[in-house]
Design an enzyme around this catalytic site. Sequence first.
Site, PDB file in Angstrom:
ATOM      1  N   SER A 113       1.544  -1.578   5.417  1.00  0.00           N
ATOM      2  CA  SER A 113       0.232  -1.480   4.775  1.00  0.00           C
ATOM      3  C   SER A 113       0.078  -2.625   3.795  1.00  0.00           C
ATOM      4  O   SER A 113       1.044  -3.298   3.433  1.00  0.00           O
ATOM      5  CB  SER A 113       0.097  -0.149   4.037  1.00  0.00           C
ATOM      6  OG  SER A 113       0.651  -0.224   2.731  1.00  0.00           O
ATOM      7  N   ASP A 114      -1.146  -2.868   3.363  1.00  0.00           N
ATOM      8  CA  ASP A 114      -1.359  -3.771   2.240  1.00  0.00           C
ATOM      9  C   ASP A 114      -1.238  -2.948   0.961  1.00  0.00           C
ATOM     10  O   ASP A 114      -1.073  -1.729   0.989  1.00  0.00           O
ATOM     11  CB  ASP A 114      -2.725  -4.461   2.351  1.00  0.00           C
ATOM     12  CG  ASP A 114      -2.742  -5.817   1.664  1.00  0.00           C
ATOM     13  OD1 ASP A 114      -1.928  -6.033   0.742  1.00  0.00           O
ATOM     14  OD2 ASP A 114      -3.575  -6.662   2.034  1.00  0.00           O
ATOM     15  N   TRP A 115      -1.327  -3.621  -0.171  1.00  0.00           N
ATOM     16  CA  TRP A 115      -1.080  -3.023  -1.492  1.00  0.00           C
ATOM     17  C   TRP A 115      -1.977  -1.792  -1.710  1.00  0.00           C
ATOM     18  O   TRP A 115      -3.185  -1.916  -1.826  1.00  0.00           O
ATOM     19  CB  TRP A 115      -1.349  -4.086  -2.549  1.00  0.00           C
ATOM     20  CG  TRP A 115      -0.979  -3.715  -3.944  1.00  0.00           C
ATOM     21  CD1 TRP A 115      -1.671  -2.905  -4.781  1.00  0.00           C
ATOM     22  CD2 TRP A 115       0.159  -4.175  -4.671  1.00  0.00           C
ATOM     23  NE1 TRP A 115      -1.043  -2.819  -5.989  1.00  0.00           N
ATOM     24  CE2 TRP A 115       0.082  -3.592  -5.955  1.00  0.00           C
ATOM     25  CE3 TRP A 115       1.234  -5.016  -4.381  1.00  0.00           C
ATOM     26  CZ2 TRP A 115       1.049  -3.837  -6.933  1.00  0.00           C
ATOM     27  CZ3 TRP A 115       2.194  -5.261  -5.350  1.00  0.00           C
ATOM     28  CH2 TRP A 115       2.096  -4.673  -6.606  1.00  0.00           C
TER      29      TRP A 115
ATOM     30  N   GLY B  48      -3.005   0.247   0.279  1.00  0.00           N
ATOM     31  CA  GLY B  48      -4.022   0.390   1.322  1.00  0.00           C
ATOM     32  C   GLY B  48      -4.111   1.782   1.907  1.00  0.00           C
ATOM     33  O   GLY B  48      -5.193   2.221   2.314  1.00  0.00           O
TER      34      GLY B  48
END
Length: 726
Positions: A262-264, A266
């Site tokens: 995932s992104d930060w 996310g």
Amino acid sequence: MSTDHEDRIKQFLGLMTPEEKLGQLQQLAWAWDTGPGTSSTEEAEAAARKGLLGSVLNVFGAASTNALQRIAVEETRLGIPLLFGLDVIHGYWTTFPIPLAQAAAFDPAVTETDGEIAAREARSNGVHWTFAPMMDVTHEPRWGRIAESHGEDPYLTSRYAAAKVRGHQGTDLAAPDRIAACAKHFAAYGGPEGGRDYNTVDVSEQRLRNLYLPPFKAAVDAGVASVMAAFNTISAVPAHANPHTLTRILKEEWGFDGLVVSDWTGVLELIAHGFAEDGAAAARRALGAGVDMEMVSTTFAEFGRELLARDAITEERLDDAVARVLRLKLRLGLFERPYVDESAAVTEPSPATRAAARDAATRCMVLLKNDDQTLPLRPGLRSIAVVGPLADSGDLLGTWTVPDAQRRFPAVTVAEGMRAAVPQAHIVCVPTGTATGAAADSAGQAEAVTAAASADFTVVAVGEPPALSGEAAVRSDLELPGDQRELIAAVAATGKPFAVVLFAGRPLVIGDWLDSAPAVLLAWHPGLEAGHALADLLTGAVSPGGKLPTSFPRAVGQIPVHYNHERTGRPYDPAQPDEKYVSKYLDLADGPQFPFGHGLSYTTFTTGEPSLSRTGIPADQLSDGATVEVTISVRNTGDRAGDEVVQLYVHDLAADIVQPVRRLRGFERVTLGPGESTVVLFRLGAEDFGYWTNDPEGVFVLERGAIDIYAGNSSTARKCSRLTIN
């Protein structure tokens, strides 16, 4: 896929508790704060000590990573090593030009070299994994992350994506000088409404597959170790919970066996999207869609047992995610060599890496304008003024640099570069105001104009600093910030020769000042060796050969403006400029200020007609792997050596889905001496002539009909040959 690795993965899965499995899917942040929800150092250490942590990001330095790794390897039941990630985007200690600038070189070897040097420096400091390359194709210059992209074209971006993966990963991820790459952001992150970061992307299946996905497929084909989900929605479904992209396309259709991160935060942000009612639902939707590791937020670890207990996620999906994490750790050789040799850590750029960064920067800069051969500087100049807000600034590294590198190794300034390159000339440096739009320094500007009036030549260093580009740096006004336009006008009014050096992390709107500037050199944010590279070009030691990887708009209201647009039913015809009922603006000239592929040299070139090995070919032969050879001659018609980028574009005249007016399908940068010529060869196949339809199952078609093939030195090339697919 290594049989030994798969056997070991099965063994670990058989030994692990559900909590330990979920722990492997957790990535926490070290103390370096890069956004909301930052995890503390203590939290990461505590989770590692319990064996409930798979990865840590933003920790670097051999001593720091070894200390944390010892906790995981020596103090836990299973001794599974941690995976350390860091945003190594365009260099670790040795900062190269920003990715958008690297794309301007039209030479993927530039980014491969960057990747190799960054991997060597980062791995020696305990970093295993970088969140690069970013391969979001974008038509949106207001979006700050265009600086981290490779521009508006999927083919150019694909070539660079594969090169960066090769540079970072090499042929053996376990080698002590390689790191795992991450293709981001999956997918369509480059198409946000209004250019606002993290925003909505509403995209058809055909545009998703024809524009946004090709670079990711190229990265997967190159063996990229991981993929990162995007912050945006894709046609109202958040990318972090999109089974169509993460599972059906990436994992099933493309056969990707690596890790999806995932992104930060996310995953947690699925609640803000309105796609999940709480943390448990966010974990269920993201893990079920295909996210394997959660960055910073902790919904997988918090709610995983509950979701398993009520069959909201399956044990099979959990084991698949854990297997992907373990597979990457095994491929990196972390079980055999979990620590790095602290005495061998690279702690600064070397002369060799500085030379590589300098060469890269010279290849990336683009000469936009050069009236009356203003550049290069004529020999024998006695005095040179270097003025402007960026004249003596070391803040030219660009967005997304390692914080310690920014502090310890700032860029060589323009003034420093000129003093080293022209030691016989008196260099007067007058910094003026700021480049951020803050209050102008009128006294400094007056001093700058006085210096310009007294000098034989003036270099005006203007633009936007790195703080105005990158993530969360969206601009609604793309003109030069502050009073920089007034500075250019005042220098022009002296009547003395000058050139504008333009620093930027995106395409800028170049307004009225363009008419008064005899020469404009686009330097981007050129990295560590900025001043030296710039001086190489200004003095003519190196001839510029870069080309624009993205169109420069005439005005913000014209955005999006890009070369690969679809033809309309009422296209603008330059032969009939007064026709009203066509696709145009009443108050603006048609087309961009500078088109995709544009870039001048200190010499001149001619490009010949594209010559086809055949003018007709059956579609079934192309589908079976046959190709059409296209040869293009290019000659240096000037009196000095230089680089030209030969560009090849195709256009399908009629198709079941309207095609772009041009599609880049080949480029090659060549160096020729005065009078020299060469022939460039391209091979075009089915993937160059066909396209993806709107079928969600993924249907690629190759239609019969006429294809125009254009050759030249920009997207406005006019020399054309026609191929018929029958």
